[in-house]
Write a protein that holds these residues in place. Structure first.
Motif, PDB file in Angstrom:
ATOM      1  N   TRP A 148      36.741  33.383  26.956  1.00  0.00           N
ATOM      2  CA  TRP A 148      35.943  32.656  27.954  1.00  0.00           C
ATOM      3  C   TRP A 148      36.782  32.140  29.133  1.00  0.00           C
ATOM      4  CZ3 TRP A 148      35.044  32.094  22.655  1.00  0.00           C
ATOM      5  CH2 TRP A 148      33.802  32.530  22.198  1.00  0.00           C
ATOM      6  N   GLY A 149      38.025  32.572  29.244  1.00  0.00           N
ATOM      7  CA  GLY A 149      38.894  32.098  30.318  1.00  0.00           C
ATOM      8  C   GLY A 149      38.661  32.796  31.643  1.00  0.00           C
ATOM      9  N   GLY A 150      39.554  32.539  32.620  1.00  0.00           N
ATOM     10  CA  GLY A 150      39.438  33.083  33.968  1.00  0.00           C
ATOM     11  C   GLY A 150      39.893  34.534  34.053  1.00  0.00           C
ATOM     12  N   LYS A 151      39.997  35.010  35.280  1.00  0.00           N
ATOM     13  CA  LYS A 151      40.266  36.442  35.494  1.00  0.00           C
ATOM     14  C   LYS A 151      41.649  36.872  35.012  1.00  0.00           C
ATOM     15  CE  LYS A 151      41.792  35.733  40.286  1.00  0.00           C
ATOM     16  NZ  LYS A 151      41.595  36.122  41.698  1.00  0.00           N
ATOM     17  N   ASP A 152      42.637  35.970  35.036  1.00  0.00           N
ATOM     18  CA  ASP A 152      43.990  36.315  34.579  1.00  0.00           C
ATOM     19  C   ASP A 152      44.240  35.862  33.143  1.00  0.00           C
ATOM     20  OD1 ASP A 152      44.693  37.467  37.018  1.00  0.00           O
ATOM     21  OD2 ASP A 152      45.286  35.533  37.873  1.00  0.00           O
ATOM     22  N   ARG A 153      43.165  35.672  32.389  1.00  0.00           N
ATOM     23  CA  ARG A 153      43.290  35.046  31.074  1.00  0.00           C
ATOM     24  C   ARG A 153      44.134  35.859  30.092  1.00  0.00           C
ATOM     25  NH1 ARG A 153      38.360  37.345  31.626  1.00  0.00           N
ATOM     26  NH2 ARG A 153      37.580  38.721  29.970  1.00  0.00           N
TER      27      ARG A 153
END
Length: 488
Positions: A148-153
């Motif tokens: 569920w993290g951001g684009k660079d997760r």
């Protein structure tokens, strides 16, 4: 009363299993489980005698051939961390109500599973059980950030995972070494305390444990995973990491490192204080340059944790008591900060400070709550941050004057960059982006009102928290001092 501790530890695990098989009502089931855990914690606090003894203890044989027991209990030090965990988890779950996460049942179940791992860490009196809890808390936060993290997760999360696993392996080697030195051939914490290790052995144990705990906190130079992870994690994940998980490292130093290897602390503790204070100054300076508000708060957290770490390694009652209070206060404040930024990001789709401004005119309730949280963060007298930082600085100053002077810079620097962030986001003129900003409502109000109430209540009357840990802290300092005398 031992059944109370069993319920306290395993209720989140049961809640996680139930939540995992729940559909649209997952967040309500998770919140209900977290509130029940909070209720049990309050019952535990009410039945807790604030002396130096271990209470509500359970001790069941587990893997008898290896001397492993399910041995857990609560004293004044662990009571603070259990309270922190079970106060913040329902707040964090409620803060997630404003989002519609895909596979919400898995998301909220992972939060509760992490709560279970954290409670194992904070109550374990067996080293093997402590290590199981340590790893159990890592697994869910890894998936929370990875899914569920951001684009660079993916890249960021891999760095976080490698750092923490590497630290865990150092600690595991230290635990195995202590087990082999123990004539009783068990993993009991008290047995490890009583080992007669020479200075060289304690020096080795210091580094095995310190690296693991320093990465988790994190302190300089083991901090480089933190800002990116906090930025890319979903808001509840960031709150779990900053509000509770980093306290695992602080607690580990207090509960395991200091009493087991006091000669190692005497030999290397000065270096640990230097690294901690470098982190305070370095992170504060880097915070000045941040254009993203979430990264600014991430670096602010490194500075605050550096101050707590220095206070612990000062090895005096004031520094240790300051660390206990500040663990609780920092957890509340940093969760509040990240929640406010999440509210702003969910409406504006940005946390870039330069793109915001004038939000106070559109959202006066949010502006007031944000200001109270900022005041707690910069340790204004009358807020929860004051008494902890005051005691920490006294403890560090007693250790060495120069250390106290440099550590005190965190208060000055923190006030400057936090107020500047507040001014740029909340004050000034509205722009085309912020003109349509709407004020807080529903669950947002509940979360922020609770956080603000805690900031003010603990600031005005911190005595109950200090009283909870005082006897255990004094016993710990005496224990370390006596063991140092016997080694020397």
């Amino acid at each position: 009363m031992e059944q109370l501790l069993i319920l306290l530890i395993f209720l989140p695990l049961v809640g996680a299993v139930v939540t995992a098989f729940t559909g649209n009502a997952a967040k309500h089931v998770a919140l209900g489980s977290a509130i029940l855990s909070l209720g049990l914690t309050l019952i535990t606090v009410c039945n807790f005698t604030p002396d130096a003894s271990t209470q509500f203890a359970v001790n069941y044989p587990w893997i008898q051939d290896l001397g492993i027991n399910f041995h857990a209990g609560i004293d004044g030090i662990s009571m603070i961390t259990v309270l922190l965990t079970n106060v913040l988890v329902p707040i964090i779950i409620l803060s997630a109500y404003q989002h519609n996460y895909k596979k919400a049942n898995a998301f909220f179940a992972l939060i509760l599973f992490m709560q279970f791992g954290l409670l194992l860490v904070f109550t374990a009196l067996d080293a093997f059980l402590f290590y199981i809890g340590w790893e159990a808390a890592l697994i869910p936060i890894y998936f929370i950030c990875a899914i569920w993290g951001g684009k660079d997760r993916i890249k960021v999360n891999m760095k976080f995972f490698v750092y923490t696993i590497a630290g865990s392996l150092f600690m595991l080697m230290g635990i195995i070494y202590l087990y082999l030195q123990n004539p009783a051939h068990n993993f009991e914490l008290q047995a490890f305390y009583q080992l007669n290790l020479d200075s060289a052995q304690q020096g080795w144990i210091f580094w095995a444990f310190f690296i693991a705990f320093a990465i988790k906190m994190p302190i300089f130079p083991f901090h480089t995973w933190q800002p990116d992870t906090y930025t890319e994690a979903p808001a509840p994940g960031t709150m779990l990491l900053s509000g509770i998980m980093l306290k695992m490292g602080i607690y580990g130093v207090i509960r395991w490192l200091l009493p087991i290897a006091p000669a190692g602390v005497e030999q290397w503790g000065h270096l640990a204080i230097i690294l901690s204070i470098i982190g305070v100054v370095y992170a504060s300076i880097i915070a000045f340059t941040q254009k993203d508000a979430k990264r600014l708060v991430a670096y602010s957290s490194i500075a605050h944790v550096g101050l707590i770490s220095a206070g612990i390694f000062a090895l005096n009652t004031q520094g240790m008591q300051g660390a206990m209070v500040q663990m609780l206060s920092h957890g509340i404040n940093v969760v509040g900060l990240f929640f406010v930024l999440d509210i702003i990001a969910s409406r504006m789709k940005t946390n870039k400070i330069a793109e915001l401004g004038g939000i106070a005119k559109q959202a006066p309730q949010l502006a007031i709550a944000f200001l109270i949280i900022v005041l707690g963060t910069v340790a204004l007298p009358g807020t929860n941050g004051f008494i902890g930082e005051f005691l920490l600085l006294i403890g560090i100053y007693q250790y060495q004057v120069w250390a106290g002077v440099f550590a005190g810079l965190s208060i000055i620097f923190g006030a400057v960059y936090m107020f500047r962030m507040y001014q740029n986001i909340m004050l000034g003129k509205t722009n085309d982006l912020t003109i349509g900003f709407t004020d807080i409502k529903g669950s947002e109000k509940v979360v922020l009102y609770v956080i603000c109430a805690l900031i003010i209540a603990l600031g005005v009357y911190p005595k109950p928290i200090l009283h909870l840990s005082e006897a255990s802290v004094q016993q710990l300092i005496e224990q370390v001092t006596q063991k140092l005398t016997s080694v020397n």
